[in-house]
Design an enzyme around this catalytic site. Structure first.
Site, short mmCIF file in Angstrom:
data_model
loop_
_atom_site.label_atom_id
_atom_site.label_comp_id
_atom_site.label_asym_id
_atom_site.label_seq_id
_atom_site.Cartn_x
_atom_site.Cartn_y
_atom_site.Cartn_z
N CYS A 59 -1.16 5.03 -5.72
CA CYS A 59 -2.06 4.25 -4.88
C CYS A 59 -2.15 2.89 -5.55
O CYS A 59 -2.31 2.82 -6.78
CB CYS A 59 -3.44 4.90 -4.77
SG CYS A 59 -4.64 3.87 -3.88
N THR A 96 0.85 -1.18 0.00
CA THR A 96 0.00 0.00 0.00
C THR A 96 0.89 1.23 0.00
O THR A 96 1.91 1.25 0.71
CB THR A 96 -0.92 0.04 1.24
OG1 THR A 96 -1.33 1.39 1.51
CG2 THR A 96 -0.24 -0.49 2.48
#
Length: 235
Positions: free
Chosen positions: A200, A86
């Site tokens: 992202c 992440t």
């Protein structure tokens, strides 16, 4: 027989992007080694809902503690490195890295290396509002790799963030959202971005090369490749 080091993955944020990490890592290993070879991986997948609440509430230290526990579990299980799957939670990367004795493969570094390889000096960055607003990504990119970063305007940031959490994290991909992202990317290029960092891990589900007038630097793919590089490097 090729010696392979075990990749420790902290995933679940969201599981949609973690599945992409797993696919990319295994495809890369098979491409390099052939036959029935696949990656040697340990995965600790967290429940994203409580992590997302901690993000919204600004409880980053508590989130860091939880991810540090996951990293320690992976190391205890035999992982030779830690890959935090992440971008946003790299805000607590120093905390997680300090919790283990094995290498922590930071997501910014393969992105910076690829930007340098392409001769890029300024990138546009899109990601969650946390990643666009906080400086952890762009600071490391500048300090370690000499790459400057520009981010979307505030209104555009809100659009990008909402699509990530309301759609992409739930596996929803729409043409309307692709068009909105395309507009943001074109605006960054018009402001001088020589490449766009998909900052992202879910964005690669939506945005493709044809959506951008400049090269895309997909942090998910670059991070996954770096994990395979580490795994297959001679110890």
């Amino acid at each position: 027989m090729t010696t392979m080091r075990t990749i420790g993955m902290i995933g679940g944020m969201s599981w949609e992007s973690t599945a992409e990490y797993y696919r990319l890592i295994n495809q890369d290993v098979r491409a390099r080694l052939g036959g029935l070879n696949s990656a040697q991986v340990l995965l600790h997948s967290v429940n994203f809902a409580p992590i997302e609440r901690l993000q919204r509430d600004g409880q980053w230290n508590i989130a860091g503690i939880r991810l540090s526990e996951a990293a320690r579990h992976l190391e205890a299980g035999g992982a030779h490195c830690i890959v935090l799957c992440t971008n946003t939670m790299h805000l607590v990367a120093p905390q997680v890295a300090a919790a283990v004795s094995v290498p922590f493969l930071h997501i910014v570094d393969p992105t910076g290396i690829e930007a340098q390889r392409r001769g890029v000096r300024r990138v546009g960055f899109i990601g969650t509002a946390f990643s666009m607003r906080e400086s952890f990504f762009r600071d490391r990119l500048l300090e370690r790799h000499g790459i400057a970063t520009i981010v979307p305007e505030a209104v555009e940031q809100a659009v990008v963030h909402d699509i990530i959490y309301r759609e992409l994290c739930l596996g929803i991909v729409t043409e309307e959202s692709r068009k909105l992202y395309r507009d943001v990317i074109h605006a960054l290029a018009a402001r001088g971005a020589e490449a766009i960092v998909l900052g992202c891990t879910e964005i690669m589900l939506l945005v493709k090369a044809e959506d951008s007038p400049v090269p895309l630097l997909d942090t998910t793919a670059l991070h996954a490749r770096a994990a395979v590089d580490f795994s297959l490097a001679q110890a």
